[in-house]
Scaffold this motif. Structure first.
Motif, PDB file in Angstrom:
ATOM      1  N   VAL A 109      -0.062  -4.449 -39.472  1.00 12.80           N
ATOM      2  CA  VAL A 109      -0.828  -3.378 -39.193  1.00 12.80           C
ATOM      3  C   VAL A 109      -1.653  -3.412 -37.750  1.00 12.80           C
ATOM      4  N   ARG A 148      -3.204   0.412 -39.872  1.00  9.46           N
ATOM      5  CA  ARG A 148      -1.993   1.384 -39.639  1.00  9.46           C
ATOM      6  C   ARG A 148      -0.694   0.652 -39.445  1.00  9.46           C
ATOM      7  N   THR A 149      -0.087   1.187 -40.224  1.00  9.27           N
ATOM      8  CA  THR A 149       1.546   0.584 -39.951  1.00  9.27           C
ATOM      9  C   THR A 149       2.009   1.246 -38.955  1.00  9.27           C
ATOM     10  N   TYR A 188      -0.524   3.383 -44.206  1.00  7.21           N
ATOM     11  CA  TYR A 188      -1.663   2.139 -43.905  1.00  7.21           C
ATOM     12  C   TYR A 188      -1.430   1.030 -45.245  1.00  7.21           C
TER      13      TYR A 188
END
Ligand SMILES: Cc1cc2nc3c(=O)[nH]c(=O)nc-3n(C[C@H](O)[C@H](O)[C@H](O)COP(=O)(O)OP(=O)(O)OC[C@H]3O[C@@H](n4cnc5c(N)ncnc54)[C@H](O)[C@@H]3O)c2cc1C
Length: 322
Positions: A268, A273-274, A280
């Protein structure tokens, strides 16, 4: 968790957010989503997965004597229940996929739920050595986390079970609290390079290669007394730290095109946030996580704040990233 769901958010009417996992990270995210009035579904397993018996957690601000994890979760669930926009569901998510820009989750009751945003908080499970009564000691005198339990070890006799640089590092870190430390490999190759050997020797930390055949102690109060080795010798200990790795829900994670660290941890950015839009992750499952309750709650909050901003229409914001 009291179940409170409806079916209108099946394919066709997506939730704004599904939160997978109702531990500290997922519950914190759910509180924020509730206060943003976002239609949200929190899915948590029917029964706790962990077999660690853990009466008290430490390092949570405001609880100098520690806080029972079960109590914290109960209060968290009651807090989440205040927000009408948040529904909860007790089920195990078995399948996640992306369909037409929506996240589609199917659970073990074969129920399917869809959402525009997803926050992954499934946690991890710490592995313990394979002794029949090990869970009687787990969380009381058998630990995995120096940050959580090192403070109990001031001046005590401590063993680290494990191999490699990670276990050597844990043993060295524990000299913060005590000088009586042994690194037990339990018949495994110690896998210690020259730097490990040199630093362990300088810190007076012995490496014991013998197989451990049993734990002794009082399973009633969870206090360990000794490791018994195959040759019959005993190592007296007050506390042990297992550094044997973790069980991560990799099958679930690999259903999404997530960037994973070592194939097991979700990468992340600083907003949690991915690499997938509107997806997320928070809590222990995140790469390089500091596995602490306060961090899990903080990262859950961060994920919810930034997912909310990402979901805002252009008419409601000037910038999405400050
Ligand atoms: C023995 C022990 C002692 C600890 N002591 C301390 C301490 O003293 N101080 C401290 O700060 N921290 C401590 N921690 C760490 C702390 O508990 C964790 O950092 C924190 O619980 C992580 O929160 P999480 O929400 O990421 O994951 P978890 O708490 O693991 O919660 C994840 C939730 O997701 C659910 N879930 C998983 N998969 C699915 C699925 N497929 N579908 C639906 N639900 C799913 C699980 O059932 C669980 O309810 C300790 C941990 C352990 C194991």
């Amino acid at each position: 968790m009291a179940e409170h769901t409806d079916n209108q958010h099946d394919i066709g009417k997506p939730f704004d957010c599904i939160i997978l996992g109702g531990g500290p990270a997922g519950l914190a995210a759910a509180v924020y989503m509730g206060r943003y009035l976002r239609p949200t579904l929190l899915i948590d397993e029917k029964a706790p997965r962990t077999r660690w018996h853990r009466p008290t957690a430490h390092n949570v601000l405001g609880y100098p004597a520690g806080i029972q994890r079960s109590q914290l979760l109960e209060w968290g669930r009651a807090h989440v229940a205040l927000y009408e926009s948040v529904q909860t569901r007790n089920a195990t998510v078995l399948d996640i996929r992306i369909h037409k820009d929506l996240f589609v989750l199917t659970d073990d009751d074969n129920q399917r739920r869809v959402a525009r945003g997803l926050i992954l908080c499934p946690g991890i499970e710490y592995l313990l050595p394979d002794f029949p009564d090990v869970f009687a000691y787990a969380g009381i005198s058998m630990h995995h986390c120096p940050e959580c339990d090192g403070y109990k070890c001031i001046g005590k006799h401590v063993a680290v079970i494990g191999t490699g640089r990670g276990s050597a590092d844990m043993a060295l870190n524990l000299t913060t609290w005590t000088d009586h430390i042994t690194l037990c490999t339990n018949a495994q190759d110690p896998d210690c390079d020259d730097e490990c050997v040199r630093k362990l020797a300088a810190a007076n930390i012995a490496i014991d290669l013998r197989p451990i055949t049993a734990l002794t102690g009082n399973p009633e109060d969870g206090k360990l007394e000794a490791f018994v080795f195959a040759d019959g010798a005993r190592l007296s200990i007050d506390h042990a730290f297992a550094n044997l790795g973790t069980d991560n829900p990799v099958e679930l994670l690999r259903q999404l095109p997530l960037d994973l660290q070592k194939g097991r941890w979700i990468k992340v950015d600083h907003r949690m946030r991915t690499n997938i839009p509107r997806c997320y992750a928070a809590g222990d499952i995140v790469a390089y996580a500091q596995t602490q309750l306060s961090v899990a709650m903080g990262t859950g909050a961060t994920a919810a704040i930034w997912l909310h901003k990402e979901l805002l229409p252009d008419t409601m914001c000037l910038a999405r990233e400050w």
